[in-house]
Design an enzyme around this catalytic site. Structure first.
Site, PDB file in Angstrom:
ATOM      1  N   GLY A  59       0.839  -1.199   0.000  1.00 44.97           N
ATOM      2  CA  GLY A  59       0.000   0.000   0.000  1.00 44.97           C
ATOM      3  C   GLY A  59       0.865   1.236   0.000  1.00 44.97           C
ATOM      4  N   CYS A  86       5.401  -6.083   1.245  1.00 45.65           N
ATOM      5  CA  CYS A  86       5.685  -4.648   1.144  1.00 45.65           C
ATOM      6  C   CYS A  86       5.141  -3.894   2.369  1.00 45.65           C
ATOM      7  CB  CYS A  86       5.147  -4.102  -0.173  1.00 45.65           C
ATOM      8  SG  CYS A  86       5.794  -2.473  -0.513  1.00 45.65           S
ATOM      9  N   TYR A  87       4.092  -3.084   2.207  1.00 46.55           N
ATOM     10  CA  TYR A  87       3.550  -2.419   3.395  1.00 46.55           C
ATOM     11  C   TYR A  87       3.146  -3.464   4.443  1.00 46.55           C
ATOM     12  CZ  TYR A  87       0.552   0.421   6.397  1.00 46.55           C
ATOM     13  OH  TYR A  87      -0.006   1.036   7.480  1.00 46.55           O
ATOM     14  N   HIS A 173       7.729  -7.462  -4.136  1.00 49.59           N
ATOM     15  CA  HIS A 173       6.412  -7.856  -4.654  1.00 49.59           C
ATOM     16  C   HIS A 173       6.503  -9.155  -5.452  1.00 49.59           C
ATOM     17  CE1 HIS A 173       4.200  -4.132  -3.707  1.00 49.59           C
ATOM     18  NE2 HIS A 173       5.382  -3.561  -3.826  1.00 49.59           N
ATOM     19  N   GLU A 175       4.148 -10.820  -6.436  1.00 49.43           N
ATOM     20  CA  GLU A 175       2.994 -10.892  -7.345  1.00 49.43           C
ATOM     21  C   GLU A 175       3.262 -10.244  -8.697  1.00 49.43           C
ATOM     22  OE1 GLU A 175       3.358  -9.068  -4.720  1.00 49.43           O
ATOM     23  OE2 GLU A 175       2.326  -7.149  -4.795  1.00 49.43           O
ATOM     24  N   ASP A 231     -16.003  -9.260 -21.113  1.00 47.01           N
ATOM     25  CA  ASP A 231     -16.797  -9.460 -19.889  1.00 47.01           C
ATOM     26  C   ASP A 231     -18.294  -9.408 -20.190  1.00 47.01           C
ATOM     27  OD1 ASP A 231     -14.286  -9.282 -18.822  1.00 47.01           O
ATOM     28  OD2 ASP A 231     -14.549  -7.262 -18.020  1.00 47.01           O
ATOM     29  N   LYS A 370     -10.337 -11.298 -14.992  1.00 47.59           N
ATOM     30  CA  LYS A 370     -10.389 -11.270 -16.455  1.00 47.59           C
ATOM     31  C   LYS A 370      -9.891 -12.571 -17.101  1.00 47.59           C
ATOM     32  CE  LYS A 370     -10.628  -7.833 -19.442  1.00 47.59           C
ATOM     33  NZ  LYS A 370     -11.819  -7.008 -19.397  1.00 47.59           N
TER      34      LYS A 370
END
Ligand code: XMP
Length: 514
Positions: A59, A86-87, A173, A175, A231, A370
């Site tokens: 964050g 991270c945060y 990170h 991710e 979508d 998605k």
């Protein structure tokens, strides 16, 4: 049977959804929750889900800021594995009495970590690992009872683990795709530490989603907001198989679409057995946008006009329900007030104003990402042109015309955009690109056309590679293709005198210009 689930507490990081997706790509269900969720609420979720672990996201805040976002202490005491990123890593250090300080030098982008102990979340990692960093604060010493697992040049405690409990913190990170062993790290956490089963398979959901739509709408009528994007197209096909002729697909042509787009959508959906209405609302949208230069205002006006158009369409066919292709990130972003830094108001047809005149809104894809929707799209047999369609923002070309949108500018931009597409596609480059499009600037420039001074428009060409739009690289297109694009644009569009190529990555730029 309850589905194994990882909860992600959202501290407002841009990358929070990436964490969610990485977990689901490993066939484990994940849910994103507000960072200050109470223990009682988590216990409630546990009635329907088998909660196996908690991740604290990154964050933009500093733990020392006034009103810095915190996690409830009781939540951190739950007997569950915890991973802070991270945060989240800084917060664990701070709450458990380690030392966190503003870094002398902020680290941003690709960096290298030394793995001091390749155990637990780092099992199987190399001694040197390429990682993605983005932080201001740094953990200088770990809390008591914790040991250091990794360091970087600027971060003495880039990762730590509790000596006895399954609690871990990582400054970088995992991710983000640039962290090379990111997925290995998640796999270690999910399967070795949290003991998750691979139970999450989105394509198995189709039957369930169809029957849920049936149940929700019953014998009443519904419209579906169809944009032609993946979508809303998947939502349309699911709703059509649930509701048959009680469903009307409504396609709003706001005049801000690319050349031929409205026709293509109409053609595609002719094949499906549903009522299809295309509304030509171009004049109304352009009138509302008259004189508006501010990008956020443009986005809001378009969002509002969209929903009003659907309301009118619903009234005509006496539909009480609105089906739309809201996906998980859309819902979470508008679901709770976050500390997340607002970059811009995103909306497709999902960014609805709050007062909606429908008995119910049906969102069959509301729990899916998605790429999961893409799997569904393949399974239900949607045509390739929809599955591989470039993402296109709800506000359409309005956010690619800098400043005021006028009919004249739209005409110029559509022509330029078509040339960009044609040349990229002729060069067989489309497959590896995330998006390619033209942008019309609001400043003019001097040129020479037919031996005469010409003062005219500037077109910017934006072509990016990306995996999920959170980060993107400008594409290193061959010069011949760029040359062809620029030559055709200035030759075929008399108003344009200059073409520039956007060579910024995201971040710091966004993909769209507004
Ligand atoms: P940015 O410009 O934020 O865009 O880097 C990331 C991705 O989102 C698309 N985009 C939108 N999509 N409604 C949408 O449905 C919007 O308002 C919107 N704005 C941007 C953009 O095209 C890119 O793929």
């Amino acid at each position: 049977m309850k589905l194994d689930t990882i909860l992600i507490l959202d501290f407002g990081g841009q990358y929070c959804h990436l964490i969610g997706r990485r977990i689901r790509e490993n066939n484990v269900y994940s849910e994103i929750l507000p960072h200050d969720i109470s223990k009682e609420e988590i216990v409630k979720i546990g009635k329907n889900r088998e909660i196996k672990g908690i991740i604290l996201s990154g964050g933009p805040s500093s733990v020392y800021e006034k009103n810095a976002p915190m996690a409830a202490k009781e939540v951190l005491k739950l007997p569950l594995p915890i991973l802070g990123l991270c945060y989240g890593h800084q917060l664990l250090a701070y709450l458990m009495k380690g030392k966190v300080e503003p870094a002398k030098e902020k680290e941003y982008g690709i960096s290298f970590a030394t793995i001091d102990k390749a155990v637990a979340v780092f099992k199987g990692l190399e001694r040197k690992e390429k990682i993605w960093m983005s932080h201001g604060d740094t953990v200088l010493s770990p809390p008591p009872d914790f040991e250091v697992l990794a360091h970087t040049q600027n971060c003495p405690v880039a990762a730590f683990a509790h000596k006895k409990k399954p609690i871990y913190g990582i400054q970088w990170h995992p991710e983000v795709v640039h962290t090379e062993s990111g997925n290995k790290t998640f796999k270690n956490f999910l399967f070795d530490i949290c003991k998750c089963q691979k139970e999450w398979k989105p394509v198995n959901l189709i039957k369930k989603l169809v029957s849920e739509i049936k149940e929700e709408v019953g014998k009443e009528k519904a419209i579906v907001a169809l944009s032609g994007g993946i979508d809303s197209s998947v939502a349309t096909v699911l709703a059509a198989s649930a509701l048959g002729k009680n469903l009307t697909a409504v396609f709003v042509d706001h005049g801000l679409l690319r050349e031929n787009e409205a026709r293509q959508v109409r053609e595609t959906f002719k094949k499906f057995n549903l009522n299809f209405v295309a509304l030509n609302e171009k004049k109304r949208f352009l009138r509302k946008l008259e004189g508006v230069k501010n990008p956020e205002r443009k986005r809001k006006i378009i969002g509002k006009e969209f929903i009003r158009a659907f309301e009118r369409a619903a009234k005509k066919v006496k539909a009480n329900y609105l089906v739309q292709g809201t996906i998980y990130p859309d819902r979470i972003e508008s679901g709770y007030a976050m500390k997340s830094e607002k970059i811009k108001t995103h909306h497709n047809v999902a960014g609805l104003p709050t007062k909606i005149r429908f008995k119910g809104i049906v969102e069959p894809l509301k729990d899916l990402y998605k790429d999961e929707v893409r799997l569904l799209a393949k399974k239900i047999g949607l045509p390739k042109e929809i599955i591989s369609r470039q993402p296109f923002p709800g506000p359409g070309l309005a956010v690619r015309i800098i400043g005021e949108v006028t009919d004249k500018k739209l005409k110029i931009l559509k022509k330029a955009d078509k040339i960009v597409s044609e040349e990229i596609e002729a060069g067989k480059l489309a497959k590896n690109l995330w998006q390619y499009f033209a942008v019309l600037l609001d400043k003019k420039s001097t040129g020479v056309k037919g031996d005469k001074r010409a003062y005219g428009e500037i077109i910017a060409v934006r072509v990016v590679e990306s995996r999920e739009a959170m980060t993107a690289n400008f594409a290193r297109l061959p010069y011949q293709i760029l040359e062809k694009i620029s030559t055709r644009i200035v030759n075929e569009i008399p108003e344009v005198v200059r073409v520039v190529y956007d060579i910024t990555h995201k971040p710091p730029s966004t993909i769209e210009w507004e």
